[in-house]
Scaffold this motif. Structure first.
Motif, PDB file in Angstrom:
ATOM      1  N   GLN A   4       0.837  -1.190   0.000  1.00 55.67           N
ATOM      2  CA  GLN A   4       0.000   0.000   0.000  1.00 55.67           C
ATOM      3  C   GLN A   4       0.874   1.241   0.000  1.00 55.67           C
ATOM      4  OE1 GLN A   4      -2.790  -0.327   3.226  1.00 55.67           O
ATOM      5  NE2 GLN A   4      -4.109  -1.622   2.005  1.00 55.67           N
ATOM      6  N   ARG A   5       0.471   2.210  -0.760  1.00 60.53           N
ATOM      7  CA  ARG A   5       1.267   3.427  -0.907  1.00 60.53           C
ATOM      8  C   ARG A   5       1.066   4.406   0.239  1.00 60.53           C
ATOM      9  NH1 ARG A   5       2.752   6.865  -6.169  1.00 60.53           N
ATOM     10  NH2 ARG A   5       3.914   8.436  -5.047  1.00 60.53           N
ATOM     11  N   TYR A   6      -0.094   4.410   0.869  1.00 62.11           N
ATOM     12  CA  TYR A   6      -0.417   5.408   1.897  1.00 62.11           C
ATOM     13  C   TYR A   6      -0.643   4.753   3.248  1.00 62.11           C
ATOM     14  CZ  TYR A   6      -0.945   8.277  -2.213  1.00 62.11           C
ATOM     15  OH  TYR A   6      -0.693   8.925  -3.398  1.00 62.11           O
ATOM     16  N   ASP A   7      -0.241   5.463   4.298  1.00 57.51           N
ATOM     17  CA  ASP A   7      -0.422   4.977   5.660  1.00 57.51           C
ATOM     18  C   ASP A   7      -0.632   6.172   6.580  1.00 57.51           C
ATOM     19  OD1 ASP A   7      -0.661   3.177   7.732  1.00 57.51           O
ATOM     20  OD2 ASP A   7       1.359   2.363   7.524  1.00 57.51           O
ATOM     21  N   ASP A  44     -10.379   6.806   6.595  1.00 57.83           N
ATOM     22  CA  ASP A  44     -11.138   6.791   5.340  1.00 57.83           C
ATOM     23  C   ASP A  44     -10.294   7.296   4.174  1.00 57.83           C
ATOM     24  OD1 ASP A  44     -13.344   5.833   6.716  1.00 57.83           O
ATOM     25  OD2 ASP A  44     -14.391   7.752   6.755  1.00 57.83           O
ATOM     26  N   LEU A  45      -9.499   8.323   4.411  1.00 61.95           N
ATOM     27  CA  LEU A  45      -8.666   8.882   3.351  1.00 61.95           C
ATOM     28  C   LEU A  45      -7.583   7.888   2.925  1.00 61.95           C
ATOM     29  CD1 LEU A  45      -8.067  11.254   1.502  1.00 61.95           C
ATOM     30  CD2 LEU A  45      -6.665  12.234   3.348  1.00 61.95           C
ATOM     31  N   VAL A  46      -6.980   7.194   3.870  1.00 63.56           N
ATOM     32  CA  VAL A  46      -5.984   6.160   3.537  1.00 63.56           C
ATOM     33  C   VAL A  46      -6.616   5.097   2.655  1.00 63.56           C
ATOM     34  CG1 VAL A  46      -4.662   4.233   4.507  1.00 63.56           C
ATOM     35  CG2 VAL A  46      -4.418   6.493   5.470  1.00 63.56           C
ATOM     36  N   ALA A  47      -7.800   4.626   3.037  1.00 61.73           N
ATOM     37  CA  ALA A  47      -8.476   3.587   2.248  1.00 61.73           C
ATOM     38  C   ALA A  47      -8.785   4.096   0.838  1.00 61.73           C
ATOM     39  CB  ALA A  47      -9.759   3.148   2.953  1.00 61.73           C
ATOM     40  N   LEU A  48      -9.273   5.314   0.735  1.00 67.80           N
ATOM     41  CA  LEU A  48      -9.601   5.889  -0.573  1.00 67.80           C
ATOM     42  C   LEU A  48      -8.358   6.064  -1.437  1.00 67.80           C
ATOM     43  CD1 LEU A  48     -11.565   7.193  -2.570  1.00 67.80           C
ATOM     44  CD2 LEU A  48     -11.184   9.358  -1.360  1.00 67.80           C
ATOM     45  N   LEU A  52      -7.533   4.221  -4.987  1.00 68.18           N
ATOM     46  CA  LEU A  52      -7.279   4.950  -6.233  1.00 68.18           C
ATOM     47  C   LEU A  52      -5.901   4.608  -6.805  1.00 68.18           C
ATOM     48  CD1 LEU A  52      -8.708   8.444  -5.243  1.00 68.18           C
ATOM     49  CD2 LEU A  52      -9.715   6.792  -6.853  1.00 68.18           C
ATOM     50  N   ASP A  53      -4.912   4.454  -5.934  1.00 72.88           N
ATOM     51  CA  ASP A  53      -3.567   4.106  -6.389  1.00 72.88           C
ATOM     52  C   ASP A  53      -3.548   2.709  -6.998  1.00 72.88           C
ATOM     53  OD1 ASP A  53      -0.643   4.630  -6.542  1.00 72.88           O
ATOM     54  OD2 ASP A  53      -0.573   2.929  -5.158  1.00 72.88           O
ATOM     55  N   LEU A  54      -4.230   1.765  -6.370  1.00 68.26           N
ATOM     56  CA  LEU A  54      -4.291   0.405  -6.916  1.00 68.26           C
ATOM     57  C   LEU A  54      -4.994   0.405  -8.273  1.00 68.26           C
ATOM     58  CD1 LEU A  54      -3.780  -2.608  -6.676  1.00 68.26           C
ATOM     59  CD2 LEU A  54      -5.923  -2.767  -5.369  1.00 68.26           C
ATOM     60  N   LYS A  55      -6.072   1.143  -8.379  1.00 70.68           N
ATOM     61  CA  LYS A  55      -6.793   1.241  -9.653  1.00 70.68           C
ATOM     62  C   LYS A  55      -5.887   1.804 -10.744  1.00 70.68           C
ATOM     63  CE  LYS A  55     -10.936   3.237 -11.698  1.00 70.68           C
ATOM     64  NZ  LYS A  55     -12.121   4.045 -11.475  1.00 70.68           N
ATOM     65  N   ARG A  56      -5.115   2.843 -10.412  1.00 73.58           N
ATOM     66  CA  ARG A  56      -4.184   3.446 -11.374  1.00 73.58           C
ATOM     67  C   ARG A  56      -3.120   2.436 -11.800  1.00 73.58           C
ATOM     68  NH1 ARG A  56       0.729   4.819 -11.120  1.00 73.58           N
ATOM     69  NH2 ARG A  56       0.836   4.612  -8.872  1.00 73.58           N
ATOM     70  N   ARG A  57      -2.564   1.698 -10.824  1.00 71.57           N
ATOM     71  CA  ARG A  57      -1.507   0.732 -11.146  1.00 71.57           C
ATOM     72  C   ARG A  57      -2.036  -0.411 -12.009  1.00 71.57           C
ATOM     73  NH1 ARG A  57       1.293  -1.073  -5.910  1.00 71.57           N
ATOM     74  NH2 ARG A  57      -0.623  -0.435  -4.902  1.00 71.57           N
TER      75      ARG A  57
END
Length: 63
Positions: A4-7, A44-48, A52-57
């Motif tokens: 995951q990119r965000y934490d 919620d922001l981390v999950a979002l 979005l990052d996974l969708k882009r990748r």
């Protein structure tokens, strides 16, 4: 599973920062640094952002 990119991290004032694990910098939430957040919003922001990052990748064939 892809990393995951965000934490999250808790700041000294007990608010939360969403950060990019690759850069260590606060996440850019549509032009605003994701700092000083309450826990529920930050979660919620981390999950979002990770979604979005996974969708882009996936769309780019990176995953």
């Amino acid at each position: 599973m892809a990393p995951q990119r965000y934490d999250l991290k808790m700041d000294l004032d007990k608010t939360w920062t969403v950060f990019d694990v690759f850069t260590g910098l606060p996440a850019d939430a549509w032009g605003v640094p994701a700092v000083g957040l309450d826990k529920d919003y930050a979660d919620d922001l981390v999950a979002l952002l990770n979604s979005l990052d996974l969708k882009r990748r996936v769309a780019q064939g990176d995953f």
